[in-house]
Design a protein around this motif. Structure first.
Motif, PDB file in Angstrom:
ATOM      1  N   ILE A   1      95.239  21.116 -11.578  1.00  0.00           N
ATOM      2  CA  ILE A   1      96.239  20.151 -11.112  1.00  0.00           C
ATOM      3  C   ILE A   1      95.751  19.424  -9.862  1.00  0.00           C
ATOM      4  N   VAL A   2      95.175  20.163  -8.922  1.00  0.00           N
ATOM      5  CA  VAL A   2      94.655  19.552  -7.699  1.00  0.00           C
ATOM      6  C   VAL A   2      93.563  18.539  -8.043  1.00  0.00           C
ATOM      7  N   ALA A   3      92.699  18.882  -8.995  1.00  0.00           N
ATOM      8  CA  ALA A   3      91.623  17.972  -9.399  1.00  0.00           C
ATOM      9  C   ALA A   3      92.191  16.694 -10.016  1.00  0.00           C
ATOM     10  N   LEU A   4      93.242  16.799 -10.810  1.00  0.00           N
ATOM     11  CA  LEU A   4      93.872  15.613 -11.401  1.00  0.00           C
ATOM     12  C   LEU A   4      94.443  14.699 -10.319  1.00  0.00           C
ATOM     13  N   VAL A   5      95.116  15.311  -9.340  1.00  0.00           N
ATOM     14  CA  VAL A   5      95.717  14.518  -8.256  1.00  0.00           C
ATOM     15  C   VAL A   5      94.642  13.786  -7.464  1.00  0.00           C
ATOM     16  N   LEU A   6      93.588  14.495  -7.105  1.00  0.00           N
ATOM     17  CA  LEU A   6      92.523  13.884  -6.312  1.00  0.00           C
ATOM     18  C   LEU A   6      91.688  12.905  -7.137  1.00  0.00           C
ATOM     19  N   GLY A   7      91.414  13.256  -8.380  1.00  0.00           N
ATOM     20  CA  GLY A   7      90.574  12.418  -9.215  1.00  0.00           C
ATOM     21  C   GLY A   7      91.195  11.064  -9.540  1.00  0.00           C
ATOM     22  N   PHE A   8      92.522  11.054  -9.729  1.00  0.00           N
ATOM     23  CA  PHE A   8      93.212   9.802 -10.073  1.00  0.00           C
ATOM     24  C   PHE A   8      93.911   9.183  -8.863  1.00  0.00           C
ATOM     25  N   GLY A   9      93.776   9.804  -7.702  1.00  0.00           N
ATOM     26  CA  GLY A   9      94.393   9.262  -6.491  1.00  0.00           C
ATOM     27  C   GLY A   9      95.889   9.054  -6.637  1.00  0.00           C
ATOM     28  N   MET A  10      96.587  10.031  -7.151  1.00  0.00           N
ATOM     29  CA  MET A  10      98.010   9.887  -7.474  1.00  0.00           C
ATOM     30  C   MET A  10      98.854   9.711  -6.231  1.00  0.00           C
ATOM     31  N   ARG A  11      99.855   8.842  -6.354  1.00  0.00           N
ATOM     32  CA  ARG A  11     100.819   8.585  -5.289  1.00  0.00           C
ATOM     33  C   ARG A  11     102.192   8.381  -5.922  1.00  0.00           C
ATOM     34  N   GLY A  12     103.223   8.330  -5.085  1.00  0.00           N
ATOM     35  CA  GLY A  12     104.563   8.021  -5.551  1.00  0.00           C
ATOM     36  C   GLY A  12     105.101   9.038  -6.543  1.00  0.00           C
ATOM     37  N   GLN A  13     105.726   8.543  -7.637  1.00  0.00           N
ATOM     38  CA  GLN A  13     106.360   9.435  -8.603  1.00  0.00           C
ATOM     39  C   GLN A  13     105.339  10.285  -9.353  1.00  0.00           C
ATOM     40  N   HIS A  14     104.139   9.739  -9.575  1.00  0.00           N
ATOM     41  CA  HIS A  14     103.107  10.522 -10.241  1.00  0.00           C
ATOM     42  C   HIS A  14     102.743  11.758  -9.410  1.00  0.00           C
ATOM     43  N   LEU A  15     102.665  11.584  -8.108  1.00  0.00           N
ATOM     44  CA  LEU A  15     102.357  12.702  -7.230  1.00  0.00           C
ATOM     45  C   LEU A  15     103.501  13.715  -7.227  1.00  0.00           C
ATOM     46  N   VAL A  16     104.735  13.221  -7.217  1.00  0.00           N
ATOM     47  CA  VAL A  16     105.892  14.126  -7.250  1.00  0.00           C
ATOM     48  C   VAL A  16     105.868  14.972  -8.520  1.00  0.00           C
ATOM     49  N   LEU A  17     105.538  14.351  -9.661  1.00  0.00           N
ATOM     50  CA  LEU A  17     105.449  15.090 -10.923  1.00  0.00           C
ATOM     51  C   LEU A  17     104.406  16.207 -10.825  1.00  0.00           C
ATOM     52  N   MET A  18     103.243  15.873 -10.286  1.00  0.00           N
ATOM     53  CA  MET A  18     102.192  16.877 -10.163  1.00  0.00           C
ATOM     54  C   MET A  18     102.584  17.980  -9.188  1.00  0.00           C
TER      55      MET A  18
ATOM     56  N   LEU B   1      96.223  30.514  -1.900  1.00  0.00           N
ATOM     57  CA  LEU B   1      96.113  29.207  -2.545  1.00  0.00           C
ATOM     58  C   LEU B   1      96.896  28.114  -1.820  1.00  0.00           C
ATOM     59  N   ILE B   2      98.078  28.430  -1.348  1.00  0.00           N
ATOM     60  CA  ILE B   2      98.950  27.394  -0.781  1.00  0.00           C
ATOM     61  C   ILE B   2      98.304  26.680   0.408  1.00  0.00           C
ATOM     62  N   PRO B   3      97.841  27.398   1.421  1.00  0.00           N
ATOM     63  CA  PRO B   3      97.267  26.675   2.567  1.00  0.00           C
ATOM     64  C   PRO B   3      95.959  25.954   2.253  1.00  0.00           C
ATOM     65  N   VAL B   4      95.298  26.319   1.147  1.00  0.00           N
ATOM     66  CA  VAL B   4      94.078  25.622   0.750  1.00  0.00           C
ATOM     67  C   VAL B   4      94.413  24.338  -0.012  1.00  0.00           C
ATOM     68  N   CYS B   5      95.376  24.403  -0.925  1.00  0.00           N
ATOM     69  CA  CYS B   5      95.630  23.304  -1.857  1.00  0.00           C
ATOM     70  C   CYS B   5      96.608  22.256  -1.345  1.00  0.00           C
ATOM     71  N   PHE B   6      97.657  22.659  -0.682  1.00  0.00           N
ATOM     72  CA  PHE B   6      98.707  21.698  -0.322  1.00  0.00           C
ATOM     73  C   PHE B   6      98.204  20.575   0.578  1.00  0.00           C
ATOM     74  N   PRO B   7      97.426  20.869   1.629  1.00  0.00           N
ATOM     75  CA  PRO B   7      96.947  19.749   2.457  1.00  0.00           C
ATOM     76  C   PRO B   7      96.023  18.794   1.705  1.00  0.00           C
ATOM     77  N   MET B   8      95.411  19.249   0.619  1.00  0.00           N
ATOM     78  CA  MET B   8      94.511  18.396  -0.142  1.00  0.00           C
ATOM     79  C   MET B   8      95.269  17.347  -0.946  1.00  0.00           C
ATOM     80  N   ILE B   9      96.473  17.690  -1.440  1.00  0.00           N
ATOM     81  CA  ILE B   9      97.190  16.758  -2.312  1.00  0.00           C
ATOM     82  C   ILE B   9      98.278  15.988  -1.591  1.00  0.00           C
ATOM     83  N   ASP B  10      98.755  16.516  -0.462  1.00  0.00           N
ATOM     84  CA  ASP B  10      99.827  15.836   0.269  1.00  0.00           C
ATOM     85  C   ASP B  10      99.464  15.846   1.744  1.00  0.00           C
ATOM     86  N   LYS B  11      99.091  14.691   2.261  1.00  0.00           N
ATOM     87  CA  LYS B  11      98.647  14.602   3.657  1.00  0.00           C
ATOM     88  C   LYS B  11      99.772  14.915   4.635  1.00  0.00           C
ATOM     89  N   ALA B  12     101.005  14.864   4.132  1.00  0.00           N
ATOM     90  CA  ALA B  12     102.142  15.184   5.005  1.00  0.00           C
ATOM     91  C   ALA B  12     102.368  16.683   5.109  1.00  0.00           C
TER      92      ALA B  12
END
Length: 321
Positions: free
Chosen positions: A87-104, A147-158
């Motif tokens: 899932i993290v790779a999909l978010v980063l690979g496609f640069g997801m934002r907005g509703q697509h990011l919320v879905l992921m 996993l949480i502290p490794v992955c969350f900052p990668m997909i959501d800069k907030a």
């Protein structure tokens, strides 16, 4: 008697339906508004108590000498990690934002969340190994804590989260939810034999306590969905993805487990998630709307649990919990 039989056969759907119905009744009946406001803090406070009692009763039946890791623990844990990084790779690979990011993010919280603390209850009713499930519940929480502290900052800069702070916070949650009832159960089992016999002698006590807690959690889930600031179709999409993910995780876990004669245990380990915890991390570290994902997931996983229990009861194979 038919009504009582129906409630026993479908305890979990009845609990979910009751929780949803009561919330909607109080939310949309103006005369009941003050009562709903007054009772909200009470239900917030009583839910952890229910979870504590569920685990205490369950741990009273555990043989503590058998709480050791087994081979299927490794492969189910690896599968959880693979799902998360996919899932993290999909978010980063496609640069997801907005509703697509919320879905992921909604999907990710349903994967990264630890095995439910109540999973040993269902596993026990399905004839699975209680000690193996209890052991994996601990291991799963530590996997999540890493996993949480490794992955969350990668997909959501907030997601303002440091590894140390997140790990310690989650470790604290694990200790409160798991270690305290286990310690108390150990003391009761070895020091208060009469009380221990009474607790373990009440058939399905932990199961019905879980039904009560599920009623409260479902009411909270419906509240989150009703007040979600988005369109109905987007909520429906999150719910549909949650259903598909739930089926995939249960099926994948059972597939792994059949290699180790642990089909039931591995299926519950990967499929049954601590959704209350997942909702909390979504609200705390990600877009709050993503919490609808685990909110819907709890409905799907308990429908699957109900069907499994009904199937085993129909075959005369159900065990007390």
């Amino acid at each position: 008697m038919d009504i009582i039989r129906f409630i026993k056969d479908w305890t979990l759907p009845v609990s979910m339906g009751t929780g949803a119905g009561l919330y909607l009744l109080f939310a949309f009946t103006p005369a009941l508004g003050p009562a709903a406001t007054a009772m909200a803090p009470f239900f917030d406070a009583i839910l952890p108590l229910f979870m504590f009692l569920i685990l205490f009763v369950t741990f009273c039946k555990v043989d503590f000498r058998k709480l050791i890791p087994v081979r299927w623990h490794l492969w189910v844990g690896v599968q959880q990690v693979v799902f998360v990084f996919a899932i993290v790779a999909l978010v980063l690979g496609f640069g997801m934002r907005g509703q697509h990011l919320v879905l992921m993010e909604a999907i990710l919280t349903c994967i990264i969340g630890p095995c439910a603390a109540a999973a040993p209850v269902v596993t026990s009713k399905l004839g699975g190994n209680l000690e193996q499930m209890t052991t994996y519940t601990f291991l799963s929480n530590f996997i999540t804590a890493l996993l949480i502290p490794v992955c969350f900052p990668m997909i959501d800069k907030a997601a303002d989260i440091s590894f140390g702070a997140a790990f310690l916070q989650i470790l604290y949650e694990v200790c409160v939810v798991l270690l305290l009832p286990m310690l108390l159960a150990y003391i009761v089992k070895h020091g208060f034999h009469r009380f221990h016999r009474w607790v373990t002698g009440v058939k399905d006590l932990s199961y019905y306590l879980w039904g009560c807690s599920l009623m409260i959690v479902t009411g909270t889930t419906v509240k989150n969905i009703v007040h979600a600031e988005t369109s109905a179709w987007f909520l429906a999409l999150i719910a549909l993805l949650g259903l598909l993910l739930c089926i995939v995780q249960f099926a994948t876990g059972r597939f792994i487990g059949h290699y180790f004669d642990a089909t039931t245990e591995a299926g519950q380990a990967l499929g049954q998630k601590n959704t209350a915890f997942a909702i909390w991390i979504a609200y705390t570290y990600l877009n709050p709307l993503s919490s609808v994902g685990p909110g819907c997931y709890i409905l799907w996983q308990n429908i699957i649990n109900s069907v499994e229990i009904w199937h085993y009861r129909k075959r005369g194979m159900e065990h007390a919990s």
